[in-house]
Design a protein around this motif. Structure first.
Motif, PDB file in Angstrom:
ATOM      1  N   THR A  50       0.782  -1.242   0.000  1.00 59.90           N
ATOM      2  CA  THR A  50       0.000   0.000   0.000  1.00 59.90           C
ATOM      3  C   THR A  50       0.811   1.288   0.000  1.00 59.90           C
ATOM      4  O   THR A  50       0.283   2.347  -0.335  1.00 59.90           O
ATOM      5  N   PHE A  60      -7.842   1.360   1.151  1.00 58.18           N
ATOM      6  CA  PHE A  60      -7.145   1.220  -0.134  1.00 58.18           C
ATOM      7  C   PHE A  60      -7.225   2.486  -0.983  1.00 58.18           C
ATOM      8  O   PHE A  60      -6.293   2.807  -1.705  1.00 58.18           O
ATOM      9  N   LEU A  88      -0.029   1.941  -4.553  1.00 59.44           N
ATOM     10  CA  LEU A  88      -0.077   0.490  -4.684  1.00 59.44           C
ATOM     11  C   LEU A  88       1.232   0.050  -5.335  1.00 59.44           C
ATOM     12  O   LEU A  88       1.695   0.680  -6.288  1.00 59.44           O
ATOM     13  N   VAL A 143       2.398  -5.529  -8.014  1.00 57.21           N
ATOM     14  CA  VAL A 143       1.231  -6.340  -7.634  1.00 57.21           C
ATOM     15  C   VAL A 143       0.829  -7.310  -8.736  1.00 57.21           C
ATOM     16  O   VAL A 143       0.261  -8.357  -8.445  1.00 57.21           O
ATOM     17  N   LYS A 173      -7.541  -5.863  -4.639  1.00 55.51           N
ATOM     18  CA  LYS A 173      -6.538  -5.372  -3.689  1.00 55.51           C
ATOM     19  C   LYS A 173      -6.666  -6.080  -2.344  1.00 55.51           C
ATOM     20  O   LYS A 173      -5.657  -6.456  -1.734  1.00 55.51           O
ATOM     21  N   TYR A 183      -5.298  -9.494  -2.825  1.00 53.69           N
ATOM     22  CA  TYR A 183      -3.830  -9.453  -2.886  1.00 53.69           C
ATOM     23  C   TYR A 183      -3.280  -9.540  -1.467  1.00 53.69           C
ATOM     24  O   TYR A 183      -2.363 -10.309  -1.180  1.00 53.69           O
TER      25      TYR A 183
END
Length: 117
Positions: free
Chosen positions: A41, A62, A68, A72, A94, A97
């Motif tokens: 993050t 988020f 981010l 990712v 997200k 993830y």
């Protein structure tokens, strides 16, 4: 697609202890959980702590994330029956993830691998 709004409105602070417990049950540390969150993050200790204290929901958590991680896209595999790379809802992706990374930590994967180094 199922309605995810209930998940999005859940407080990140209510789920965070479960991430830590899951890791600690497997001999991992809270510091590693935090490192994963920071990597994903762009938050740091102070900003993460502020979100925990404010009981920020996942959606806000988020949305407010500084950045981010550009890696990712390297997070792949199945979590909760879904391939993370194929989840269409950006916010749910997200969240998944993060779930996937915590899972990898609990399974004893090396931090360098988890952080896609």
């Amino acid at each position: 697609m199922k309605d995810n709004s209930r998940v999005f409105k859940m407080s990140f602070a209510s789920v965070y202890p479960h991430y830590v417990q899951k890791a600690e049950r497997k001999g991992q540390s809270k510091a590693n959980v935090d490192a994963i969150i920071f990597w994903l993050t762009g938050y740091n200790e102070a900003t993460l702590q502020a979100h925990l204290e404010q009981k920020t929901d996942f959606e806000t958590f988020f949305a407010a994330a500084p950045a981010l991680n550009p890696n990712v896209s390297k997070i792949t595999g199945v979590i909760c029956g879904y391939r993370v790379e194929e989840i269409e809802d950006e916010l749910m992706q997200k969240i998944r993830y993060l779930d996937k990374l915590i899972d990898e930590l609990a399974k004893g994967k090396a931090m360098d691998k988890i952080l896609r180094k």
